[in-house]
Design a protein around this motif. Structure first.
Motif, PDB file in Angstrom:
ATOM      1  N   ILE A  12      -0.675 -28.139 -16.210  1.00  0.00           N
ATOM      2  CA  ILE A  12      -0.567 -26.702 -15.984  1.00  0.00           C
ATOM      3  C   ILE A  12      -1.119 -26.003 -17.220  1.00  0.00           C
ATOM      4  CG2 ILE A  12       1.036 -24.773 -15.720  1.00  0.00           C
ATOM      5  CD1 ILE A  12       2.870 -26.731 -14.183  1.00  0.00           C
ATOM      6  N   ASP A  13      -2.187 -25.246 -17.056  1.00  0.00           N
ATOM      7  CA  ASP A  13      -2.865 -24.624 -18.188  1.00  0.00           C
ATOM      8  C   ASP A  13      -2.836 -23.098 -18.144  1.00  0.00           C
ATOM      9  OD1 ASP A  13      -3.597 -27.046 -19.417  1.00  0.00           O
ATOM     10  OD2 ASP A  13      -5.305 -27.261 -18.064  1.00  0.00           O
ATOM     11  N   GLU A  14      -2.155 -22.510 -17.163  1.00  0.00           N
ATOM     12  CA  GLU A  14      -2.089 -21.051 -17.089  1.00  0.00           C
ATOM     13  C   GLU A  14      -1.372 -20.477 -18.309  1.00  0.00           C
ATOM     14  OE1 GLU A  14      -3.007 -22.341 -13.028  1.00  0.00           O
ATOM     15  OE2 GLU A  14      -1.606 -23.019 -14.566  1.00  0.00           O
ATOM     16  N   PRO A  15      -1.802 -19.314 -18.809  1.00  0.00           N
ATOM     17  CA  PRO A  15      -1.100 -18.663 -19.921  1.00  0.00           C
ATOM     18  C   PRO A  15       0.348 -18.337 -19.549  1.00  0.00           C
ATOM     19  CG  PRO A  15      -3.257 -17.659 -19.540  1.00  0.00           C
ATOM     20  CD  PRO A  15      -3.000 -18.573 -18.386  1.00  0.00           C
ATOM     21  N   VAL A  16       1.185 -18.232 -20.554  1.00  0.00           N
ATOM     22  CA  VAL A  16       2.598 -17.939 -20.310  1.00  0.00           C
ATOM     23  C   VAL A  16       2.767 -16.622 -19.566  1.00  0.00           C
ATOM     24  CG1 VAL A  16       4.804 -17.403 -21.436  1.00  0.00           C
ATOM     25  CG2 VAL A  16       3.425 -19.332 -22.235  1.00  0.00           C
ATOM     26  N   ASP A  17       2.005 -15.601 -19.941  1.00  0.00           N
ATOM     27  CA  ASP A  17       2.123 -14.313 -19.261  1.00  0.00           C
ATOM     28  C   ASP A  17       1.797 -14.444 -17.774  1.00  0.00           C
ATOM     29  OD1 ASP A  17       2.938 -13.001 -21.521  1.00  0.00           O
ATOM     30  OD2 ASP A  17       0.962 -12.196 -22.014  1.00  0.00           O
ATOM     31  N   THR A  18       0.824 -15.285 -17.454  1.00  0.00           N
ATOM     32  CA  THR A  18       0.492 -15.499 -16.038  1.00  0.00           C
ATOM     33  C   THR A  18       1.651 -16.168 -15.312  1.00  0.00           C
ATOM     34  OG1 THR A  18      -1.863 -15.685 -16.541  1.00  0.00           O
ATOM     35  CG2 THR A  18      -1.108 -16.646 -14.462  1.00  0.00           C
ATOM     36  N   LEU A  19       2.239 -17.175 -15.933  1.00  0.00           N
ATOM     37  CA  LEU A  19       3.367 -17.863 -15.316  1.00  0.00           C
ATOM     38  C   LEU A  19       4.546 -16.919 -15.121  1.00  0.00           C
ATOM     39  CD1 LEU A  19       3.248 -21.237 -17.283  1.00  0.00           C
ATOM     40  CD2 LEU A  19       2.522 -20.853 -14.920  1.00  0.00           C
ATOM     41  N   LEU A  20       4.798 -16.066 -16.110  1.00  0.00           N
ATOM     42  CA  LEU A  20       5.895 -15.098 -15.987  1.00  0.00           C
ATOM     43  C   LEU A  20       5.634 -14.113 -14.847  1.00  0.00           C
ATOM     44  CD1 LEU A  20       6.622 -14.350 -19.746  1.00  0.00           C
ATOM     45  CD2 LEU A  20       8.202 -15.408 -18.125  1.00  0.00           C
ATOM     46  N   ALA A  21       4.392 -13.665 -14.728  1.00  0.00           N
ATOM     47  CA  ALA A  21       4.066 -12.712 -13.667  1.00  0.00           C
ATOM     48  C   ALA A  21       4.195 -13.358 -12.294  1.00  0.00           C
ATOM     49  CB  ALA A  21       2.651 -12.167 -13.875  1.00  0.00           C
TER      50      ALA A  21
ATOM     51  N   VAL B  73      13.799 -17.993 -17.437  1.00  0.00           N
ATOM     52  CA  VAL B  73      14.608 -18.311 -18.615  1.00  0.00           C
ATOM     53  C   VAL B  73      13.930 -19.372 -19.475  1.00  0.00           C
ATOM     54  CG1 VAL B  73      16.779 -19.390 -19.343  1.00  0.00           C
ATOM     55  CG2 VAL B  73      16.792 -17.560 -17.624  1.00  0.00           C
ATOM     56  N   GLY B  74      13.414 -20.449 -18.845  1.00  0.00           N
ATOM     57  CA  GLY B  74      12.763 -21.495 -19.622  1.00  0.00           C
ATOM     58  C   GLY B  74      11.607 -20.963 -20.452  1.00  0.00           C
ATOM     59  N   LEU B  75      10.780 -20.135 -19.834  1.00  0.00           N
ATOM     60  CA  LEU B  75       9.642 -19.565 -20.553  1.00  0.00           C
ATOM     61  C   LEU B  75      10.084 -18.577 -21.622  1.00  0.00           C
ATOM     62  CD1 LEU B  75       7.241 -18.975 -17.528  1.00  0.00           C
ATOM     63  CD2 LEU B  75       6.813 -20.535 -19.436  1.00  0.00           C
ATOM     64  N   ARG B  76      11.028 -17.718 -21.293  1.00  0.00           N
ATOM     65  CA  ARG B  76      11.413 -16.653 -22.218  1.00  0.00           C
ATOM     66  C   ARG B  76      12.226 -17.187 -23.402  1.00  0.00           C
ATOM     67  NH1 ARG B  76      10.233 -11.713 -20.093  1.00  0.00           N
ATOM     68  NH2 ARG B  76       9.724 -11.681 -17.863  1.00  0.00           N
ATOM     69  N   VAL B  77      13.059 -18.188 -23.173  1.00  0.00           N
ATOM     70  CA  VAL B  77      13.821 -18.764 -24.286  1.00  0.00           C
ATOM     71  C   VAL B  77      12.888 -19.427 -25.291  1.00  0.00           C
ATOM     72  CG1 VAL B  77      15.371 -20.685 -24.863  1.00  0.00           C
ATOM     73  CG2 VAL B  77      16.030 -19.037 -23.107  1.00  0.00           C
ATOM     74  N   HIS B  78      11.871 -20.115 -24.808  1.00  0.00           N
ATOM     75  CA  HIS B  78      11.038 -20.915 -25.697  1.00  0.00           C
ATOM     76  C   HIS B  78       9.784 -20.199 -26.194  1.00  0.00           C
ATOM     77  CE1 HIS B  78      13.260 -24.679 -25.589  1.00  0.00           C
ATOM     78  NE2 HIS B  78      13.583 -24.348 -24.365  1.00  0.00           N
ATOM     79  N   THR B  79       9.426 -19.075 -25.568  1.00  0.00           N
ATOM     80  CA  THR B  79       8.197 -18.404 -26.010  1.00  0.00           C
ATOM     81  C   THR B  79       8.349 -16.907 -26.230  1.00  0.00           C
ATOM     82  OG1 THR B  79       7.312 -17.838 -23.805  1.00  0.00           O
ATOM     83  CG2 THR B  79       6.900 -20.079 -24.622  1.00  0.00           C
ATOM     84  N   ARG B  80       9.461 -16.309 -25.798  1.00  0.00           N
ATOM     85  CA  ARG B  80       9.582 -14.852 -25.872  1.00  0.00           C
ATOM     86  C   ARG B  80      10.868 -14.391 -26.544  1.00  0.00           C
ATOM     87  NH1 ARG B  80       5.060 -15.645 -25.008  1.00  0.00           N
ATOM     88  NH2 ARG B  80       3.667 -14.707 -23.463  1.00  0.00           N
ATOM     89  N   GLY B  81      11.596 -15.298 -27.179  1.00  0.00           N
ATOM     90  CA  GLY B  81      12.745 -14.902 -27.980  1.00  0.00           C
ATOM     91  C   GLY B  81      14.006 -14.579 -27.220  1.00  0.00           C
ATOM     92  N   MET B  82      14.123 -14.959 -25.957  1.00  0.00           N
ATOM     93  CA  MET B  82      15.348 -14.702 -25.205  1.00  0.00           C
ATOM     94  C   MET B  82      16.501 -15.517 -25.806  1.00  0.00           C
ATOM     95  SD  MET B  82      16.181 -15.383 -21.133  1.00  0.00           S
ATOM     96  CE  MET B  82      15.682 -13.797 -20.441  1.00  0.00           C
TER      97      MET B  82
END
Length: 579
Positions: A265-274, A480-489
């Motif tokens: 999976i190579d999509e940017p984090v912002d893409t995955l969040l959206a 949650v997985g993305l935000r905890v590890h890349t967005r400071g949640m």
């Protein structure tokens, strides 16, 4: 729903290595030199992984190392990393253009797997930051889980592994450096539980053994392991914890690298969040609409309360589950959702004592290389005999008739059990021994909703509501997985996210939030389900009226657990976005 099924879920692929040259024509024969060297390299590297991690070998069905335990000394880890580097160097001498079509796929599959393992052991370095890596319970569980050998023979292996537990704990004391406090806390609690596990579950597992000499050796090895465990737990709490200030947060570069290596999976984090936000909004809307069909105008809390009260009695739970599985199997076949291959008998049983405290419901199948113990089970954890009535009621609410169908779809028909049935059809050794979580768990989640969309329980919105409730939890995991590890949640914010968007009670929401620390990529459930759904829809659009849903499902399951990106290349000749 928290145990691995038969496929090993720890691999990844990289298309660019394989698809730079055209595939050989159908029926073409690859030059023997490169082909043979590649196949030998895959097997030798797999054998090295088995030798380095004997517990994993036992799980997979390879029993050459059953009396060994992991050696996580710095010297052993360095030797393993050197072997991984040597494997990658050897792989570079093989020209993928000279391999047959299946091996071209496997070349990329294998390369990313080895890259990912090297990254794990040399960059992420869990042996330095995760005290639970030095527990021995899983290594013992793999010797108990199925009777691949007589009880006496398996007990001898248990004795050998228990005798090596002090060495493993010594590795931990030598290696651990500034782990996250949360990791130390949970490791201490889990390891304390392993003492009870030895005294109860493991001891009961060998109740049939009558050899007094063997039983004395078991008692001595058990005491050795228990004493070493107590000493290690004391060290964790009194020595390591006060100087532990590390973080469990991976950071965006490491997180994306894990997705690249393990899931392709190579999509940017912002893409995955959206993408995840759109999916969460879709599910929340369907969830509210479904609740309105069940009880128009009623508050959501009252609908959930209705769901919790509607559950089987303790004494009738297993029989109700057996009847449910029969109906699910019949529907999968009669509706042409999937064509089942020859079936291995699927038993429904109480979760064995050794796993009851850690599992709610699970599929338990043998590893893909197991040849002697092929029985498969759907484990359902029953209330304890000494539980209070309130605790029994709370436990049984988890088996609500609204949610039990989706749990059983995920674990059995047509989820993990059916995926396991297709395992022997995987065309190569690599695909039998490697796989990715985004397909394995993505398939389990995908079929939960897909079977309802196919017409299952179409006149019963309560079962649909139960399915959607679980889907919301997985969708929250993505955020949650993305935000905890890349967005400071923070963990408090993560807990509240599950409360707000999945309607979870706070204790359960906390458990889901904490899992993000230990299992950062648990986003793969929802991401994989979305990928499979998009692949299906794109293939159906391409094939039009000739599209066959059952054939599609049969085809993708027959490849093991390939990342969906590679399945898209195989079925659509498309290497574009998978989401």
């Amino acid at each position: 729903m928290n145990r691995p099924h038969a496929l090993f879920v720890a691999a990844a692929l990289f298309l660019g290595v394989v698809w730079g040259a055209p595939l050989p024509a159908a029926g073409a024969t690859a030059p023997r030199g490169d082909q043979q060297r590649f196949e030998a390299l895959v097997r030798s590297a797999t054998d090295e992984s088995f030798a380095f991690q004997p517990s994993y070998a036992t799980y997979m069905g390879v029993h050459d190392h059953d009396r060994e335990l992991e050696d996580y000394s710095k010297a052993a880890i360095d030797r393993y990393a050197a072997r991984l580097r040597a494997t990658l160097a050897a792989l570079e001498t093989i020209d993928p253009a000279k391999l047959d079509a299946d091996s071209r796929i496997d070349y990329a599959f294998f390369q990313r797997t080895v890259d990912g393992r090297l990254f794990e052991w040399t960059v992420l370095r869990p042996w330095q930051n995760d005290p639970s890596r030095y527990g021995f319970a899983w290594s013992i569980e793999n010797l108990i889980a199925r009777p691949f050998a007589p009880a006496e023979e398996r007990l001898r292996s248990v004795i050998a592994r228990l005798a090596l537990a002090p060495r493993l704990f010594a590795n931990g004391k030598e290696n651990l450096e500034n782990p996250p406090p949360l990791f130390v806390q949970f490791a201490a609690e889990d390891l304390e539980g392993s003492i009870d596990y030895l005294e109860t579950d493991v001891t009961r597992a060998f109740a049939s053994v009558k050899d007094p000499s063997l039983l004395r050796k078991f008692a001595a090895a058990k005491k050795t392991a228990e004493d070493a465990t107590r000493a290690y737990v004391k060290w964790l709490r009194e020595d390591l914890m006060p100087r532990s200030h590390g973080t469990y947060v991976l950071g965006e570069p490491n997180y994306r690298r894990r997705l690249h290596d393990e899931e392709m999976i190579d999509e940017p984090v912002d893409t995955l969040l959206a993408v995840g936000s759109r999916e969460l909004e879709r599910l929340e809307t369907r969830y509210r609409d479904c609740a309105a069909r069940i009880a128009p105008g009623a508050p959501m809390d009252s609908v959930i309360a209705m769901m919790r009260r509607d559950h089987p009695a303790k004494d009738g739970l297993l029989d109700e589950v057996r009847a449910l599985l029969a109906s699910l199997r019949d529907y999968c076949v009669s509706s042409h959702f999937i064509d089942l291959p020859s079936e291995v008998p699927l038993g429904v049983r109480p979760t064995p004592e050794y796993a009851a405290s850690r599992s709610f419901a699970s599929f338990d199948g043998p590893g893909p290389l197991e040849t002697k113990a092929r029985d498969a089970y759907y484990n359902v954890t029953l209330p304890g005999a000494d539980w209070t009535p309130d605790r029994v009621e709370q436990h049984l609410q988890g088996y609500s008739r609204w949610t039990l169908p989706s749990v059983s779809i995920h674990e059995c028909y047509p989820g993990h059990y059916v995926h396991y049935l297709f395992g022997p059809k995987a065309p190569t050794y690599a695909r039998k021994t490697m796989g990715c979580g985004s397909f394995a768990e993505g398939w389990g989640l995908y079929v939960e909703e897909a079977l309802f969309d196919h017409g299952y329980a179409k006149d019963d919105p309560k079962k649909e509501f139960g399915m959607l409730r679980w889907a919301l939890v997985r969708s929250c995991r993505l955020q949650v997985g993305l935000r905890v590890h890349t967005r400071g949640m923070s963990m408090d914010e993560a807990t509240q996210y599950f409360v707000d968007h999945a309607g979870m009670e706070r204790p359960n929401a906390e458990r889901e939030a904490y899992r993000a620390a230990f299992d950062p990529t648990y986003i793969v459930y929802t991401v994989g389900a979305l990928q499979i759904r998009k692949l299906r829809d794109d293939l159906q659009k391409k094939e039009g009226t000739s599209f066959d849903l059952a054939k599609f499902h049969d085809t993708i399951l027959s490849q093991g657990a390939l990342p969906v990106v590679l399945l898209r290349r195989m079925l659509l000749n498309d290497d574009g976005p998978s989401l």
